[in-house]
Design a protein around this motif. Structure first.
Motif, PDB file in Angstrom:
ATOM      1  N   GLU A 175       2.406   4.603  -1.028  1.00 43.73           N
ATOM      2  CA  GLU A 175       2.861   4.954   0.313  1.00 43.73           C
ATOM      3  C   GLU A 175       1.867   5.923   0.969  1.00 43.73           C
ATOM      4  N   GLU A 176       1.320   6.830   0.166  1.00 41.81           N
ATOM      5  CA  GLU A 176       0.314   7.748   0.692  1.00 41.81           C
ATOM      6  C   GLU A 176      -0.934   6.981   1.141  1.00 41.81           C
ATOM      7  N   THR A 177      -1.348   5.988   0.333  1.00 39.51           N
ATOM      8  CA  THR A 177      -2.508   5.179   0.704  1.00 39.51           C
ATOM      9  C   THR A 177      -2.222   4.386   1.977  1.00 39.51           C
ATOM     10  N   ALA A 178      -1.002   3.836   2.088  1.00 37.05           N
ATOM     11  CA  ALA A 178      -0.625   3.091   3.284  1.00 37.05           C
ATOM     12  C   ALA A 178      -0.667   3.992   4.516  1.00 37.05           C
ATOM     13  N   ALA A 179      -0.203   5.232   4.357  1.00 42.25           N
ATOM     14  CA  ALA A 179      -0.235   6.173   5.476  1.00 42.25           C
ATOM     15  C   ALA A 179      -1.675   6.441   5.914  1.00 42.25           C
ATOM     16  N   ARG A 180      -2.591   6.480   4.956  1.00 42.05           N
ATOM     17  CA  ARG A 180      -3.998   6.683   5.289  1.00 42.05           C
ATOM     18  C   ARG A 180      -4.535   5.491   6.094  1.00 42.05           C
ATOM     19  N   LEU A 196       1.715  -4.217  -2.097  1.00 37.85           N
ATOM     20  CA  LEU A 196       1.076  -4.050  -3.402  1.00 37.85           C
ATOM     21  C   LEU A 196       1.835  -3.040  -4.248  1.00 37.85           C
ATOM     22  N   GLY A 197       2.314  -1.968  -3.618  1.00 39.52           N
ATOM     23  CA  GLY A 197       3.033  -0.935  -4.354  1.00 39.52           C
ATOM     24  C   GLY A 197       4.374  -1.376  -4.900  1.00 39.52           C
ATOM     25  N   THR A 198       4.947  -2.442  -4.341  1.00 39.13           N
ATOM     26  CA  THR A 198       6.248  -2.928  -4.831  1.00 39.13           C
ATOM     27  C   THR A 198       6.109  -3.924  -5.975  1.00 39.13           C
ATOM     28  N   ILE A 199       4.913  -4.436  -6.221  1.00 39.05           N
ATOM     29  CA  ILE A 199       4.739  -5.498  -7.213  1.00 39.05           C
ATOM     30  C   ILE A 199       5.097  -5.058  -8.632  1.00 39.05           C
ATOM     31  N   PRO A 200       4.741  -3.830  -9.094  1.00 38.08           N
ATOM     32  CA  PRO A 200       5.065  -3.467 -10.479  1.00 38.08           C
ATOM     33  C   PRO A 200       6.550  -3.492 -10.813  1.00 38.08           C
ATOM     34  N   THR A 201       7.417  -3.470  -9.822  1.00 40.91           N
ATOM     35  CA  THR A 201       8.862  -3.538 -10.088  1.00 40.91           C
ATOM     36  C   THR A 201       9.441  -4.890  -9.717  1.00 40.91           C
ATOM     37  N   SER A 202       8.575  -5.903  -9.585  1.00 45.92           N
ATOM     38  CA  SER A 202       9.030  -7.213  -9.106  1.00 45.92           C
ATOM     39  C   SER A 202       9.402  -8.181 -10.211  1.00 45.92           C
ATOM     40  N   GLY A 203       9.378  -7.732 -11.482  1.00 43.45           N
ATOM     41  CA  GLY A 203       9.826  -8.602 -12.560  1.00 43.45           C
ATOM     42  C   GLY A 203       8.694  -9.139 -13.413  1.00 43.45           C
TER      43      GLY A 203
END
Length: 446
Positions: A175-180, A196-203
């Motif tokens: 989220e910090e990178t997205a804000a940048r 991209l940040g949501t993928i690690p919790t996508s199963g």
């Protein structure tokens, strides 16, 4: 038949509702009981008074060519329950012969037409300063370049350290990178970083999906850094993907545009609702994607029920594989389309997607009408097979949508052929709307 007389179905009216509560409230007002002074014009408007809890009835007007709505009630929802109720009453019974709008309705309709005329004319000549616009463009390009370089370093650090720790690293760093990226005026990159940040919790299988997205992001970064050397259409696509908004300065196509699907997605941070409306020209055969956006707490304003066709001009934006369009002038109120759209085979669908990827390597999917096809279950999930059984596509589920649509599709088919519209991509085919064999009634798949 007059435009006011070409009535919609109740389901098409209720598809306009901004939420479930409005849908239920509007349905309760769909009878003649609370209504008076109802009428409609040949130009595609309906109006009426609806009795409420106070002594003064609410005055409601709907411009069917939009559709657009106004009501004297205090609701901030568009359309409000009174507009939905008026449309349901019109859909069920009609309002007799076309008539002139009363003053309280015509004032709004006239002002709306005037605003549309001003919008078509565009800014006055000389209103924009080309030199100032050039300087602003250069400053923004420099900021984006700095943001791209920073993102490249972030991706390099990620791959150098390995993906294994991402499952427990949390979302805050992304989220910090997205804000940048937002600060760098590259909202397209910011959206991809959030995904991209949501993928690690996508199963299961997330490392492969994350590596794939990292590669696409790297490709987009490198394309931006060399955008001046790219062919014009590809350069326009790169700018669009980065988030540099393109004006609708491409082809202007007037057609009868059939509404094939409409659905909403919500950004990972919950701040923005995006409505995707898929259209196909009856004459040109061209696909068009119209986007509308809603801020937190409010749905997008534009709503076009599936199964309607509108005589309108669509102006296509550069890039995005020629799909993204803005609706321009509308020449008549939308009316039901009398038949299911023509479909193609699953093999032809894959060919169409592959061709589109040459214009836009970041394209997730391509709009396709399949038919006739038969939904069949398998060990790895559902598939859509050509009626003759020569080939099939795996079925996937769209972001934010349940798998109940697959069971809707199976029930509609009953083992027989159907026509299905959806998005064909590298992970399979996402069905959005279906038509039973021999039927013109579309079924929106949840």
């Amino acid at each position: 038949m007059t435009e006011q007389g070409v009535r919609w179905t109740a389901e098409q009216v209720l598809a306009l509702a901004p939420d479930v509560a409005s849908r239920k409230a509007g349905a309760k007002l769909g009878g003649a009981g609370p209504w008076s002074q109802t009428g409609g014009s040949a130009s595609g408007a309906v109006w009426g008074w609806c009795k409420g809890s106070g002594s003064t009835p609410y005055r409601t007007v709907v411009d069917l060519t939009g559709p657009a709505y106004t009501c004297s009630c205090p609701s901030r929802k568009f359309p409000c329950k009174h507009a939905l109720g008026l449309l349901l009453l019109w859909a069920a019974e009609g309002f007799g012969e076309p008539a002139e709008a009363p003053e309280w309705a015509s004032a709004w309709l006239t002002e709306r037409a005037a605003r549309a005329g001003r919008a078509r004319q565009g800014p006055a000549p000389g209103a924009a300063d080309p030199e100032a616009a050039r300087r602003r463009g250069e400053r923004r390009a420099a900021r984006i370049g700095a943001g791209v370089s920073e993102l490249e370093q972030r991706l390099a650090d990620l791959l150098r350290g390995g993906l294994a720790g991402q499952e427990h690293a949390g979302y805050s760093l992304w989220e910090e990178t997205a804000a940048r990226m937002v600060d760098a005026q590259a909202p397209g990159l910011a959206a991809r970083v959030r995904e991209l940040g949501t993928i690690p919790t996508s199963g299961p299988g997330w490392p492969g999906r994350m590596l794939e997205e990292c590669a696409l992001l790297h490709l987009l970064d490198r394309a931006w850094l060399g955008v001046g050397e790219l062919p014009g259409p590809l350069a326009a696509t790169v700018r669009t993907r980065i988030g540099v908004t393109a004006t609708a300065e491409g082809d202007a196509v007037r057609d009868r545009w059939l509404v094939l699907a409409q659905y909403d997605t919500v950004s990972p941070d919950g701040r923005l609702t995006t409505r995707r409306i898929w259209l196909r020209g009856a004459v040109s055969g061209r696909a068009a994607l119209v986007l509308d956006f809603g801020p937190p707490g409010r749905p997008p304003a534009l709503a076009l029920p599936v199964g309607l066709a509108l005589d309108a001009e669509a102006r296509f934006r550069p890039g995005s594989a020629g799909l993204r369009a803005d609706l321009g002038e509308r020449f008549a109120a939308p009316s039901p389309w009398p038949r299911a759209p023509a479909g193609i085979s699953t093999g032809a669908a894959l060919d169409a997607y592959g061709t589109a990827l040459r214009e836009d390597p970041w394209l997730d999917s391509w709009p396709v009408v399949l038919g006739p096809v038969v939904p069949i279950p398998g060990e790895r999930g559902w598939q859509l097979a050509d009626a003759e059984g020569t080939s099939a596509l795996p079925v996937t589920t769209a972001q934010g949508r349940s798998r109940s649509g697959l069971w809707q599709l199976a029930a509609l088919s009953g083992g027989g052929p159907v026509t299905v519209f959806g998005e064909c991509g590298h992970r399979g085919f996402t069905p959005l709307t279906a038509w039973a064999e021999g039927s013109s009634e579309p079924v929106a798949l949840n």
